[in-house]
Write a protein that holds these residues in place. Structure first.
Motif, PDB file in Angstrom:
ATOM      1  N   VAL A  94       0.857  -1.188   0.000  1.00  0.00           N
ATOM      2  CA  VAL A  94       0.000   0.000   0.000  1.00  0.00           C
ATOM      3  C   VAL A  94       0.890   1.233   0.000  1.00  0.00           C
ATOM      4  N   ALA A  95       0.502   2.257  -0.758  1.00  0.00           N
ATOM      5  CA  ALA A  95       1.317   3.472  -0.817  1.00  0.00           C
ATOM      6  C   ALA A  95       0.445   4.676  -1.128  1.00  0.00           C
ATOM      7  N   SER A  96       0.972   5.850  -0.824  1.00  0.00           N
ATOM      8  CA  SER A  96       0.367   7.098  -1.273  1.00  0.00           C
ATOM      9  C   SER A  96       1.260   7.668  -2.378  1.00  0.00           C
ATOM     10  N   PHE A  97       0.697   8.554  -3.176  1.00  0.00           N
ATOM     11  CA  PHE A  97       1.427   9.173  -4.274  1.00  0.00           C
ATOM     12  C   PHE A  97       1.619  10.656  -3.976  1.00  0.00           C
ATOM     13  N   ALA A  98       2.755  11.200  -4.405  1.00  0.00           N
ATOM     14  CA  ALA A  98       3.036  12.620  -4.167  1.00  0.00           C
ATOM     15  C   ALA A  98       3.771  13.208  -5.366  1.00  0.00           C
ATOM     16  N   PHE A  99       3.542  14.499  -5.576  1.00  0.00           N
ATOM     17  CA  PHE A  99       4.216  15.213  -6.657  1.00  0.00           C
ATOM     18  C   PHE A  99       4.556  16.617  -6.182  1.00  0.00           C
ATOM     19  N   ASP A 100       5.848  16.964  -6.250  1.00  0.00           N
ATOM     20  CA  ASP A 100       6.320  18.287  -5.834  1.00  0.00           C
ATOM     21  C   ASP A 100       6.845  19.049  -7.046  1.00  0.00           C
ATOM     22  N   TRP A 101       6.513  20.328  -7.110  1.00  0.00           N
ATOM     23  CA  TRP A 101       7.099  21.194  -8.131  1.00  0.00           C
ATOM     24  C   TRP A 101       7.175  22.601  -7.557  1.00  0.00           C
ATOM     25  N   SER A 102       7.864  23.475  -8.244  1.00  0.00           N
ATOM     26  CA  SER A 102       8.060  24.819  -7.687  1.00  0.00           C
ATOM     27  C   SER A 102       8.201  25.851  -8.796  1.00  0.00           C
ATOM     28  N   VAL A 103       7.966  27.098  -8.414  1.00  0.00           N
ATOM     29  CA  VAL A 103       8.110  28.240  -9.321  1.00  0.00           C
ATOM     30  C   VAL A 103       9.056  29.231  -8.634  1.00  0.00           C
ATOM     31  N   LEU A 143       3.207  32.891   2.890  1.00  0.00           N
ATOM     32  CA  LEU A 143       1.914  32.665   2.257  1.00  0.00           C
ATOM     33  C   LEU A 143       1.729  31.164   2.052  1.00  0.00           C
ATOM     34  N   GLY A 144       0.494  30.755   1.871  1.00  0.00           N
ATOM     35  CA  GLY A 144       0.254  29.360   1.539  1.00  0.00           C
ATOM     36  C   GLY A 144      -0.937  28.763   2.249  1.00  0.00           C
ATOM     37  N   PHE A 145      -1.186  27.476   1.934  1.00  0.00           N
ATOM     38  CA  PHE A 145      -2.368  26.793   2.457  1.00  0.00           C
ATOM     39  C   PHE A 145      -2.269  25.306   2.164  1.00  0.00           C
ATOM     40  N   ARG A 146      -3.222  24.567   2.733  1.00  0.00           N
ATOM     41  CA  ARG A 146      -3.490  23.182   2.332  1.00  0.00           C
ATOM     42  C   ARG A 146      -4.983  23.053   2.116  1.00  0.00           C
ATOM     43  N   PHE A 147      -5.361  22.502   0.958  1.00  0.00           N
ATOM     44  CA  PHE A 147      -6.741  22.169   0.656  1.00  0.00           C
ATOM     45  C   PHE A 147      -6.866  20.656   0.551  1.00  0.00           C
ATOM     46  N   GLU A 148      -8.044  20.141   0.917  1.00  0.00           N
ATOM     47  CA  GLU A 148      -8.316  18.705   0.821  1.00  0.00           C
ATOM     48  C   GLU A 148      -9.579  18.473   0.014  1.00  0.00           C
ATOM     49  N   ASP A 149      -9.528  17.463  -0.848  1.00  0.00           N
ATOM     50  CA  ASP A 149     -10.682  17.089  -1.653  1.00  0.00           C
ATOM     51  C   ASP A 149     -11.576  16.164  -0.819  1.00  0.00           C
ATOM     52  N   PRO A 150     -12.794  16.590  -0.460  1.00  0.00           N
ATOM     53  CA  PRO A 150     -13.663  15.730   0.361  1.00  0.00           C
ATOM     54  C   PRO A 150     -14.010  14.421  -0.318  1.00  0.00           C
ATOM     55  N   THR A 152     -12.010  12.489  -2.389  1.00  0.00           N
ATOM     56  CA  THR A 152     -10.919  11.511  -2.486  1.00  0.00           C
ATOM     57  C   THR A 152      -9.969  11.533  -1.295  1.00  0.00           C
ATOM     58  N   GLY A 153      -9.939  12.624  -0.527  1.00  0.00           N
ATOM     59  CA  GLY A 153      -8.957  12.766   0.535  1.00  0.00           C
ATOM     60  C   GLY A 153      -7.623  13.293   0.057  1.00  0.00           C
ATOM     61  N   ASP A 154      -7.474  13.523  -1.248  1.00  0.00           N
ATOM     62  CA  ASP A 154      -6.231  14.083  -1.785  1.00  0.00           C
ATOM     63  C   ASP A 154      -6.014  15.486  -1.233  1.00  0.00           C
ATOM     64  N   THR A 155      -4.749  15.885  -1.109  1.00  0.00           N
ATOM     65  CA  THR A 155      -4.429  17.213  -0.599  1.00  0.00           C
ATOM     66  C   THR A 155      -3.555  17.974  -1.588  1.00  0.00           C
ATOM     67  N   PHE A 156      -3.590  19.300  -1.456  1.00  0.00           N
ATOM     68  CA  PHE A 156      -2.790  20.175  -2.300  1.00  0.00           C
ATOM     69  C   PHE A 156      -2.256  21.295  -1.420  1.00  0.00           C
ATOM     70  N   ASP A 157      -0.919  21.447  -1.392  1.00  0.00           N
ATOM     71  CA  ASP A 157      -0.263  22.452  -0.554  1.00  0.00           C
ATOM     72  C   ASP A 157       0.436  23.496  -1.409  1.00  0.00           C
ATOM     73  N   SER A 171       1.418  18.078  -4.070  1.00  0.00           N
ATOM     74  CA  SER A 171       0.136  17.413  -4.252  1.00  0.00           C
ATOM     75  C   SER A 171       0.288  15.958  -3.816  1.00  0.00           C
ATOM     76  N   SER A 172      -0.641  15.450  -3.005  1.00  0.00           N
ATOM     77  CA  SER A 172      -0.520  14.065  -2.546  1.00  0.00           C
ATOM     78  C   SER A 172      -1.877  13.389  -2.485  1.00  0.00           C
ATOM     79  N   THR A 173      -1.851  12.062  -2.522  1.00  0.00           N
ATOM     80  CA  THR A 173      -3.073  11.256  -2.512  1.00  0.00           C
ATOM     81  C   THR A 173      -3.149  10.451  -1.220  1.00  0.00           C
ATOM     82  N   THR A 174      -4.304   9.858  -0.988  1.00  0.00           N
ATOM     83  CA  THR A 174      -4.453   8.965   0.152  1.00  0.00           C
ATOM     84  C   THR A 174      -3.865   7.603  -0.187  1.00  0.00           C
ATOM     85  N   CYS A 175      -3.796   6.742   0.817  1.00  0.00           N
ATOM     86  CA  CYS A 175      -3.194   5.420   0.641  1.00  0.00           C
ATOM     87  C   CYS A 175      -4.081   4.526  -0.232  1.00  0.00           C
TER      88      CYS A 175
END
Length: 198
Positions: A94-103, A143-150, A152-157, A171-175
């Motif tokens: 079992v795993a979660s997925f994550a993706f990081d990027w920057s500007v 500045l910044g935040f975290r939002f969660e998708d009700p 799927t449980g995925d989050t975006f920071d 950006s990350s997903t649930t397990c």
């Protein structure tokens, strides 16, 4: 009172003693006999597509200048999903997925605008704000935040600080349970970054 005159402790009735032994055995082996969590099965290709599409949507929503450079990366897996009743043991399939990027090199006024636009976009899409990272003092600005998708449980920071002047996005997903071919080591996708239109 001397030891010879102390009252003897009454023995436990036989059925109570047997019940105590049985209860101890169940508690001691609970982690091994209880089933694992019922995780959904993930199609890594579909997850990558979803995470990348969300990142592109977020980049577009921030409405940064077309020539703004973006540092991309890879969608990766993390095996940090714990077995039921065993917080010290992970489910290896079992795993979660994550993706990081920057500007990089984003001035404060542009970062504020990007933050505001993206907040509005996530709120409009029905995501829930779970962490607000706005901090301002005479000496610094964050500045910044975290939002969660009700759904799927995925989050975006999103995070930006005036010492780095870089928008960091995570950006990350649930397990989820992985197909067998993805179980060896840490799986990573190909390199990718949001299209800037430059």
């Amino acid at each position: 009172m001397t030891p010879s005159t102390a009252p003897a402790t009454a023995p436990l009735p036989r059925f109570r003693a047997l019940a105590l032994v049985a209860l101890t055995a169940v508690v001691a082996t609970a982690c091994s006999v209880l089933p694992g969590r019922d995780y959904p099965t993930a199609d890594p290709a579909a997850v990558v597509s979803r995470v990348q599409a969300r990142s592109q949507w977020a980049y577009d929503a921030m409405d940064l200048p077309a020539a703004t450079p973006v540092r991309g990366g890879r969608v990766t897996t993390a095996h940090t999903c714990y077995e039921r009743w065993a917080i010290d043991r992970v489910d290896l399939d079992v795993a979660s997925f994550a993706f990081d990027w920057s500007v990089p090199a984003v001035p404060a006024d542009r970062a504020r605008d990007a933050d505001r636009r993206l907040r509005e976009a996530f709120t409009g899409a029905g995501w829930k704000l779970t962490n607000d990272r706005h901090r301002q003092s005479k000496a610094s600005l964050s500045l910044g935040f975290r939002f969660e998708d009700p759904a799927t449980g995925d989050t975006f920071d999103l995070a930006w600080h005036d010492t780095t002047r870089t928008l960091f996005v995570d950006s990350s997903t649930t397990c989820a349970r992985l197909p067998e071919e993805y179980l060896t080591g840490t799986w990573r996708s190909a390199e990718w970054s949001p299209r800037t239109g430059a």
